[in-house]
Design a protein around this motif. Sequence first.
Motif, PDB file in Angstrom:
ATOM      1  N   ASN A   4      23.629 -10.589  -8.564  1.00 10.92           N
ATOM      2  CA  ASN A   4      23.176  -9.202  -8.638  1.00 10.92           C
ATOM      3  C   ASN A   4      23.671  -8.443  -7.410  1.00 10.92           C
ATOM      4  O   ASN A   4      22.905  -8.116  -6.507  1.00 10.92           O
ATOM      5  N   LEU A   5      24.976  -8.153  -7.386  1.00 11.79           N
ATOM      6  CA  LEU A   5      25.576  -7.496  -6.225  1.00 11.79           C
ATOM      7  C   LEU A   5      25.007  -6.099  -5.973  1.00 11.79           C
ATOM      8  O   LEU A   5      24.815  -5.714  -4.815  1.00 11.79           O
ATOM      9  N   PRO A   6      24.725  -5.267  -7.028  1.00 11.26           N
ATOM     10  CA  PRO A   6      24.169  -3.932  -6.764  1.00 11.26           C
ATOM     11  C   PRO A   6      22.851  -3.966  -5.995  1.00 11.26           C
ATOM     12  O   PRO A   6      22.557  -3.056  -5.221  1.00 11.26           O
ATOM     13  N   LYS A   7      22.074  -5.035  -6.189  1.00 10.40           N
ATOM     14  CA  LYS A   7      20.792  -5.148  -5.506  1.00 10.40           C
ATOM     15  C   LYS A   7      20.980  -5.129  -3.987  1.00 10.40           C
ATOM     16  O   LYS A   7      20.126  -4.634  -3.238  1.00 10.40           O
ATOM     17  N   TYR A   8      22.112  -5.645  -3.537  1.00  9.90           N
ATOM     18  CA  TYR A   8      22.372  -5.751  -2.107  1.00  9.90           C
ATOM     19  C   TYR A   8      23.441  -4.767  -1.633  1.00  9.90           C
ATOM     20  O   TYR A   8      23.883  -4.822  -0.479  1.00  9.90           O
ATOM     21  N   GLY A   9      23.830  -3.862  -2.519  1.00  4.92           N
ATOM     22  CA  GLY A   9      24.835  -2.869  -2.152  1.00  4.92           C
ATOM     23  C   GLY A   9      26.209  -3.468  -1.950  1.00  4.92           C
ATOM     24  O   GLY A   9      27.058  -2.878  -1.269  1.00  4.92           O
ATOM     25  N   LEU A  10      26.466  -4.634  -2.545  1.00  9.16           N
ATOM     26  CA  LEU A  10      27.745  -5.321  -2.346  1.00  9.16           C
ATOM     27  C   LEU A  10      28.720  -5.103  -3.497  1.00  9.16           C
ATOM     28  O   LEU A  10      29.839  -5.601  -3.455  1.00  9.16           O
ATOM     29  N   ASP A  11      28.262  -4.348  -4.523  1.00 10.55           N
ATOM     30  CA  ASP A  11      29.208  -3.965  -5.584  1.00 10.55           C
ATOM     31  C   ASP A  11      30.114  -2.840  -5.077  1.00 10.55           C
ATOM     32  O   ASP A  11      31.283  -2.745  -5.441  1.00 10.55           O
ATOM     33  N   LYS A  12      29.549  -1.997  -4.200  1.00 15.08           N
ATOM     34  CA  LYS A  12      30.314  -0.923  -3.543  1.00 15.08           C
ATOM     35  C   LYS A  12      29.984  -0.970  -2.049  1.00 15.08           C
ATOM     36  O   LYS A  12      29.198  -0.172  -1.552  1.00 15.08           O
ATOM     37  N   PRO A  13      30.572  -1.909  -1.337  1.00 15.94           N
ATOM     38  CA  PRO A  13      30.210  -2.106   0.075  1.00 15.94           C
ATOM     39  C   PRO A  13      30.512  -0.887   0.931  1.00 15.94           C
ATOM     40  O   PRO A  13      31.469  -0.151   0.677  1.00 15.94           O
ATOM     41  N   GLN A  14      29.681  -0.683   1.942  1.00 11.33           N
ATOM     42  CA  GLN A  14      29.896   0.446   2.865  1.00 11.33           C
ATOM     43  C   GLN A  14      31.011   0.152   3.863  1.00 11.33           C
ATOM     44  O   GLN A  14      31.573   1.052   4.470  1.00 11.33           O
ATOM     45  N   LEU A  15      31.348  -1.134   4.029  1.00 15.76           N
ATOM     46  CA  LEU A  15      32.421  -1.512   4.947  1.00 15.76           C
ATOM     47  C   LEU A  15      32.980  -2.872   4.516  1.00 15.76           C
ATOM     48  O   LEU A  15      32.220  -3.755   4.094  1.00 15.76           O
ATOM     49  N   GLY A  50      16.136  -3.178   7.172  1.00 15.23           N
ATOM     50  CA  GLY A  50      15.488  -3.309   8.468  1.00 15.23           C
ATOM     51  C   GLY A  50      16.505  -3.550   9.567  1.00 15.23           C
ATOM     52  O   GLY A  50      17.442  -2.768   9.757  1.00 15.23           O
ATOM     53  N   ASP A  51      16.348  -4.659  10.274  1.00 15.56           N
ATOM     54  CA  ASP A  51      17.267  -5.006  11.364  1.00 15.56           C
ATOM     55  C   ASP A  51      18.486  -5.768  10.862  1.00 15.56           C
ATOM     56  O   ASP A  51      19.337  -6.167  11.662  1.00 15.56           O
ATOM     57  N   ASN A  52      18.555  -5.989   9.562  1.00 15.90           N
ATOM     58  CA  ASN A  52      19.650  -6.766   8.991  1.00 15.90           C
ATOM     59  C   ASN A  52      20.483  -5.934   8.033  1.00 15.90           C
ATOM     60  O   ASN A  52      20.064  -4.863   7.572  1.00 15.90           O
ATOM     61  N   VAL A  53      21.663  -6.448   7.714  1.00 16.22           N
ATOM     62  CA  VAL A  53      22.505  -5.855   6.690  1.00 16.22           C
ATOM     63  C   VAL A  53      23.012  -7.002   5.830  1.00 16.22           C
ATOM     64  O   VAL A  53      23.312  -8.094   6.325  1.00 16.22           O
ATOM     65  N   THR A 111      23.144  -4.612  14.038  1.00 17.90           N
ATOM     66  CA  THR A 111      23.891  -4.151  15.204  1.00 17.90           C
ATOM     67  C   THR A 111      25.366  -4.558  15.138  1.00 17.90           C
ATOM     68  O   THR A 111      26.207  -3.899  15.736  1.00 17.90           O
ATOM     69  N   LEU A 112      25.677  -5.633  14.405  1.00 17.09           N
ATOM     70  CA  LEU A 112      27.083  -6.030  14.249  1.00 17.09           C
ATOM     71  C   LEU A 112      27.847  -4.932  13.523  1.00 17.09           C
ATOM     72  O   LEU A 112      28.957  -4.554  13.921  1.00 17.09           O
ATOM     73  N   LEU A 113      27.252  -4.405  12.466  1.00 14.20           N
ATOM     74  CA  LEU A 113      27.894  -3.340  11.694  1.00 14.20           C
ATOM     75  C   LEU A 113      28.084  -2.097  12.558  1.00 14.20           C
ATOM     76  O   LEU A 113      29.109  -1.414  12.476  1.00 14.20           O
ATOM     77  N   ASP A 114      27.101  -1.814  13.406  1.00 13.50           N
ATOM     78  CA  ASP A 114      27.182  -0.632  14.257  1.00 13.50           C
ATOM     79  C   ASP A 114      28.309  -0.733  15.280  1.00 13.50           C
ATOM     80  O   ASP A 114      28.782   0.273  15.808  1.00 13.50           O
ATOM     81  N   GLN A 115      28.745  -1.960  15.578  1.00 17.12           N
ATOM     82  CA  GLN A 115      29.765  -2.162  16.598  1.00 17.12           C
ATOM     83  C   GLN A 115      31.183  -2.152  16.037  1.00 17.12           C
ATOM     84  O   GLN A 115      32.146  -2.280  16.800  1.00 17.12           O
ATOM     85  N   VAL A 116      31.321  -2.007  14.726  1.00 19.81           N
ATOM     86  CA  VAL A 116      32.650  -1.989  14.112  1.00 19.81           C
ATOM     87  C   VAL A 116      33.170  -0.551  14.089  1.00 19.81           C
ATOM     88  O   VAL A 116      32.581   0.320  13.438  1.00 19.81           O
ATOM     89  N   SER A 117      34.250  -0.294  14.804  1.00 24.48           N
ATOM     90  CA  SER A 117      34.832   1.053  14.848  1.00 24.48           C
ATOM     91  C   SER A 117      35.659   1.295  13.589  1.00 24.48           C
ATOM     92  O   SER A 117      36.614   0.571  13.316  1.00 24.48           O
ATOM     93  N   THR A 118      35.278   2.308  12.828  1.00 24.37           N
ATOM     94  CA  THR A 118      36.015   2.644  11.606  1.00 24.37           C
ATOM     95  C   THR A 118      37.055   3.732  11.835  1.00 24.37           C
ATOM     96  O   THR A 118      37.860   4.015  10.946  1.00 24.37           O
ATOM     97  N   ASP A 119      37.018   4.358  13.008  1.00 24.35           N
ATOM     98  CA  ASP A 119      38.000   5.396  13.340  1.00 24.35           C
ATOM     99  C   ASP A 119      39.155   4.750  14.105  1.00 24.35           C
ATOM    100  O   ASP A 119      38.936   4.145  15.160  1.00 24.35           O
ATOM    101  N   PRO A 120      40.377   4.836  13.612  1.00 20.99           N
ATOM    102  CA  PRO A 120      41.509   4.195  14.317  1.00 20.99           C
ATOM    103  C   PRO A 120      41.691   4.713  15.737  1.00 20.99           C
ATOM    104  O   PRO A 120      42.185   3.983  16.597  1.00 20.99           O
ATOM    105  N   LEU A 121      41.287   5.969  15.994  1.00 17.66           N
ATOM    106  CA  LEU A 121      41.423   6.509  17.340  1.00 17.66           C
ATOM    107  C   LEU A 121      40.604   5.712  18.356  1.00 17.66           C
ATOM    108  O   LEU A 121      40.969   5.620  19.528  1.00 17.66           O
TER     109      LEU A 121
END
Length: 638
Positions: A403-414, A446-449, A465-475
Motif C-alpha cells: 500500500n504505497l499511497p498510505k506512506y506517500g511512496l507512490d508519488k515520493p516527495q524526494l 512526526g519525527d520520521n519520514v 532531519t535526514l530529509l531536511d539535510q538533502v539540498s534539492t537546489d543545485p546552487l
Amino acid sequence: MNWRTTLVLAAIAIAVFAYFRFFELKQPNTEEARRQAQNVVKFDRTKIDGVIIQNGDEKIEIRRRDNKWRLEIPIKDQVDSSLIENLFSDLESWQKDATISAKEIDADKSKLNEYGLNKPKLRLKLIGQDRPPEILFGKDAALEGKMYVRLEDSKETFLAGQSIKKDIDKKPQEFRDRKLTDLSTAQVSRLVLKTTAGEMELQKKSDHWDIMKPLRARANEQKVGDLIAQVTSARIQQFVADDHGDLNAYGLAEPRGSITLFGPEEKKDQKVEIGGSIKVFGQENKGQMLQIGAVPQKEKDQVYVRFAPRGFVYTLPKAIEEILNTKPDDLRDHHLVRIDTNILDRITIDAPGKGKTVLARKGDDWTIASRKNTPANSGEVRRFIDKLQNEQVTRFVEDVASNLPKYGLDKPQLQMTFSSFASENTAETRAGEQAFATVAFGKVDGDNVYARLADEPFVVAVRRTLLDQVSTDPLQWQEMSIFKVKPEQIHRLSVVAKHEATLARDAKGEWSWLAGGGPINQTNLQSLLNMLSNLRAVRWVGPTIPQHGFDKPQLAISFTTSPDDKISHRLFVGSTAGDGTWFAHVDEREGTFIINDSDFNVLRLPLAIAPGSPPAPAGANVSPVPSASAPPVSSPPR
C-alpha cells in the motif's frame, strides 16, 4: 687454436665453474655440517605423510590427508596440526649429547636392558619418502632432562634430550584438535540456521551478506560475522563419544537446533569418461553442520553438540546456545542504503516541481552535471554520502510494500538515485549510466519520514532531519571557494562602501591611488588581497532574491587579475543574514552565498591611513589621483 675451439673451451670452463659453485652453495658450512652430524635423525618434513606412535599396547596412527593431519587409529578425528609441526621442529633440532657405540653394547649384553632399549615401550615411526629409521625410546638417564634412545636395527645408543618423548607420550585424545572446525569465518559463503522458531538462510554475494529466508533482505555484516565466529572459534571442552550410537542421552536424537556453514564451493564436481563421453557427477556440499543438544547434568556450563564433519559428540561452552535465540531481525542490516563508493559516479536528486540535480564524479572531485559541470563542493558531497551510508532506519514498517499511497511512496516527495557510469561498452558493463540504488522518501510522520529502496519490498521509517539535510537546489551544491586567484595576481582594486577607493599596481608591484588619497595602509591592503583570494562561503543559500539586499549593497568590490585589466571580478555584500553573517554575490557565479562577520570586516578595512595614525611604511606610493578616473561600480544585475 682457432676461435671455435676457444669458445668451446670457454663454455666448458663456465659450465664447470657454475656446477661447482652451485654444488658448494648447496653444501652446509663447517659449523652447520658439525651440527647436522650431531642430529639424531635426518628427514624432510615435506615428504612425511604419516606418524605412528607405539606406546605399550596402545598404537596411535596419524596420517596426512589433503594437507590436513588426521587421527586414524585408535579413533578417526581431526588432529591438532600444531602438535605435529612442533614434533617435526623438535626432531629437526634433536641432538646427540653422547654416543655409546654398538661395540660397547655387544661387549656388555645387559646394556640394552639397562637402558630400557631391549624391548622399549615407546617407539616412533615416520611414514613417507626417505623416512628415517624407527626411533626407540629407553629409560631416563642420570643426567637431568636426558634419556637413552636408539634407531631401529642398530645397537648404537645415544644420550639425547627428552623433548621428543614429551611430544609423543600422550593419550590419543590429546592429539585431537580442540578447535571445532578448520573453516575460517572469511571462508564461509552460506549458512543455514534451524531453530524451533523456523529456518533462516543467509548467503554471501561478493563481499556482502544477504538474508534469503524467511525474507529477502540485506544482512548486517558485523552481526553475521559474529554469528559465524561463534562456531569457527569454538573450542571443544570434552570428547564424549562417536555419533553412531544412541544420541538420546545427549539430547541430540532431536536436537534443539543446528547451524550449517558452507565454504566457498557449493558443489564438488567430478568428471568421469563413460563410453567415450564425459559425464559430470556433482555431489552437493552438505556443509559443516553443528547440532546443539542438552546440557550435561554435572557440567552446567557446557552443552552437548554433534559436529557432523568429524562424526563425534562433544561438549562446547554453554554460550554456543545463544545461536538458537537468533531471529531474522537480529541479523538485518539497519542501514538505510548500501552504497558502493568504488563504482559510484552519479547522484541524482529528484524533487517534483524543483527539477533534478545531478552530481557527477570527476576524478577525486565532484561537479554539478545538471549545471554544465560547475565545480561542486566535493567535501560536502563526500560528507553527504557518508551520512547516507551511516543512516539507520528507526523501524521496519512493512516487509511487503502493498500500500504505497498510505506512506506517500507512490508519488515520493524526494528520490535519490546512485549510479555507476561507463563512457563506452566493456565486457562487464554497457556504456551509459547504470543505477544500483534508489531511495524514495514519502510522507512525514512526526519525527520520521517513510522511505523505500527501489529494489527492496520494505517500507521503513528514518529520521525526518535526514530529509531536511538533502539540498534539492543545485546552487546549494556549489563549491565554497569563491575566487581562485593569488594575492599577487590582483592588478587593480576598487572598493565602494561609504566612499570609493581605487588602487592599481605598477610594473614594480607598487600600489598607487586611482581614486582616493593619503598614505596607503599596506597592512590593511594586504589583508584585503589575502581575503579576496581565499574567500570561502559559509554556505550557499540559493537563487538571488530582493530580500538579500543587493539593490543597495553594503559593500561592492571589483578587481582585475591581468595587466590589461580585461579579466575582472565583482563581489557584492548585501544585507545581514542574521547570526553574524551576510548575504554575498559574485558576477561569475549564480545565486547567493553567506559570508561571516569576520570576513566582512576584513573586506571593508580602510585602505588609507587616517590622519594622526603612524606613517605608512617606507616605499609606499601615496600619490593622489583624481577620483574621476576610477571605473564606476554598480549593483549586480537583477
